[in-house]
Design a protein around this motif. Sequence first.
Motif, short mmCIF file in Angstrom:
data_model
loop_
_atom_site.label_atom_id
_atom_site.label_comp_id
_atom_site.label_asym_id
_atom_site.label_seq_id
_atom_site.Cartn_x
_atom_site.Cartn_y
_atom_site.Cartn_z
N HIS A 144 0.80 -1.22 0.00
CA HIS A 144 0.00 0.00 0.00
C HIS A 144 0.84 1.28 0.00
O HIS A 144 0.28 2.37 0.00
CB HIS A 144 -0.97 -0.02 1.19
CG HIS A 144 -2.09 -1.00 1.00
ND1 HIS A 144 -3.17 -0.74 0.20
CD2 HIS A 144 -2.26 -2.25 1.48
CE1 HIS A 144 -3.98 -1.79 0.21
NE2 HIS A 144 -3.44 -2.72 0.97
N GLN A 150 -4.09 1.06 -4.37
CA GLN A 150 -5.43 1.62 -4.23
C GLN A 150 -6.19 1.53 -5.55
O GLN A 150 -7.39 1.21 -5.58
CB GLN A 150 -5.36 3.08 -3.78
CG GLN A 150 -6.72 3.75 -3.61
CD GLN A 150 -7.55 3.13 -2.49
OE1 GLN A 150 -7.13 3.14 -1.33
NE2 GLN A 150 -8.71 2.60 -2.82
N TYR A 153 -7.74 -1.98 -5.91
CA TYR A 153 -8.99 -2.12 -5.15
C TYR A 153 -10.11 -1.31 -5.79
O TYR A 153 -11.26 -1.76 -5.87
CB TYR A 153 -8.79 -1.71 -3.69
CG TYR A 153 -8.31 -2.82 -2.78
CD1 TYR A 153 -8.55 -4.15 -3.07
CD2 TYR A 153 -7.63 -2.51 -1.60
CE1 TYR A 153 -8.12 -5.16 -2.23
CE2 TYR A 153 -7.20 -3.52 -0.74
CZ TYR A 153 -7.45 -4.85 -1.06
OH TYR A 153 -7.03 -5.85 -0.22
N ASP A 154 -9.80 -0.10 -6.25
CA ASP A 154 -10.82 0.71 -6.94
C ASP A 154 -11.38 -0.06 -8.12
O ASP A 154 -12.60 -0.04 -8.39
CB ASP A 154 -10.22 2.03 -7.42
CG ASP A 154 -9.91 3.00 -6.29
OD1 ASP A 154 -10.33 2.75 -5.15
OD2 ASP A 154 -9.23 4.01 -6.58
N ASP A 181 -5.42 -2.38 4.29
CA ASP A 181 -6.36 -2.97 3.35
C ASP A 181 -7.80 -2.57 3.66
O ASP A 181 -8.59 -2.32 2.75
CB ASP A 181 -6.23 -4.49 3.37
CG ASP A 181 -4.98 -4.98 2.68
OD1 ASP A 181 -5.03 -5.20 1.45
OD2 ASP A 181 -3.95 -5.11 3.35
N GLU A 183 -8.82 0.19 5.07
CA GLU A 183 -9.01 1.58 4.65
C GLU A 183 -9.08 1.70 3.14
O GLU A 183 -9.91 2.44 2.60
CB GLU A 183 -7.86 2.43 5.21
CG GLU A 183 -7.88 2.56 6.72
CD GLU A 183 -6.61 3.17 7.28
OE1 GLU A 183 -5.82 3.76 6.48
OE2 GLU A 183 -6.37 3.06 8.50
N ALA A 184 -8.24 0.96 2.43
CA ALA A 184 -8.22 1.04 0.97
C ALA A 184 -9.51 0.49 0.37
O ALA A 184 -10.07 1.05 -0.59
CB ALA A 184 -7.02 0.29 0.42
N SER A 187 -12.31 2.94 0.99
CA SER A 187 -12.16 4.06 0.06
C SER A 187 -12.66 3.67 -1.33
O SER A 187 -13.32 4.45 -2.01
CB SER A 187 -10.70 4.50 0.00
OG SER A 187 -10.53 5.55 -0.92
N ALA A 188 -12.34 2.46 -1.76
CA ALA A 188 -12.79 2.00 -3.07
C ALA A 188 -14.31 1.93 -3.15
O ALA A 188 -14.90 2.27 -4.19
CB ALA A 188 -12.17 0.64 -3.37
#
Length: 429
Positions: A144, A150, A153-154, A181, A183-184, A187-188
């Motif tokens: 990360h 990121q 994951y997005d 992970d 948090e990512a 966010s995604a």
Amino acid sequence: MGWNSWDCFGTTVTETEVLANAAFMAEHLLPYGWNTVVIDIDWSDPTARSHGYNADAPLALDAHGRLVPDVGRFPSSADGAGFGPIAEKIHALGLRLGIHIMRGVPRLATERDCPVLGTTHTVREIADPTNRCEWNPDMDGLDHTHPAAQAYYDSIVALYASWGVDFLKADDMLWPYQAADIEALDSAISRSGRAIELSLSPGRDLSLSRLEHLREHATMWRICDDLWDSWDDVEANFARFARWAPHAGERGWPDGDMLPLGRIGIRAERGEPRDDRLTPAERRTLLSLWIIARSPLMVGGDLPTSDPDTIALLQRPDVLAILTGSSGNREVFREGDLVLWTAAGVDGVRYAAAFNLGSAPLGVALDAGDLDLPSALDGEIEDLWSGEAVATSVVTEQSDTARGVAPGSTAIPVTIEPHGVALLRYSPA
């Protein structure tokens, strides 16, 4: 509240089985609040089998290293449709679709060095083989510190959102605790533009010190490892729920794992095909504890082939009202084999659960004050599982029939089966 394919089908569930459970849920359980159908792990593995995972499995991937459904088991996913056709059918039933995902990136995508969608980078640049899952052979971790992690994951969440997924069960997130992970992935989901609930697993050894981080980034989180149809597994969650339940609410839900009820083990990771091995009393205890602790409820048995008596346990609006309409839920007493929980309902209604953890019947007179009830009751008490009124009496002097009940208080006599529960509702006059 919903159904998950893991306990009955493990890694091997098919499109036909998912849709059969969805149809059953819509007809028999949706009116009671059950509305989510979750396809658990390894839906991309064409070689999936019962009793374990396959090393070097030929997972189905797209050009960007994203898992897609195995068309052999999910034929409607052909030609890039993914879970879109299944989602459309499930939504038409008034239900929501959930899928399981693993932390990280498929090792097969690392080997192929797939390009990460929307970037000039490849999977090999973002993969972290030093942080692989301990118990599943499919995935690499993600580095990360690299911005394309990121982006990966997005890209996967954008794909799931395009299919119409409503719920993600993200595994290998909590043991050890993978904050980056979590948090990512959160966010995604935010960037996807779709409302998707996030459930984190597996929950082994989860510390309450993580509470605020979990509330910030997830809808629900497991507080235990996988739970199966044994009394030892059920009993172990009493202490966990006592710790976590006071923190359950709109900011997030501690999750005691699936309900291993009904027909399970059909092609599962654990055990042979069977009806669950819990006694009727233990089934009611399991449901009562999860409900009064306000845990998410995900049934693990194959709904169409489960015993009607088991299905009937899931169709009790008076019991489920505790899950959806109570507050202040907490353990208030634990001595010997007796455990007491209480919760407040609406309009003066109060709930109490008296559990017998022992292997012999337990007869006891409960003091109304110990159940957060008025000492002098002006209403009635009903056992919600039996539907019968519970006779009470005001204690005028100490006696053997109401030992431990203070004079002037109300005695509530209950006899509780081994590993059983008296689930009580007090309704004021």
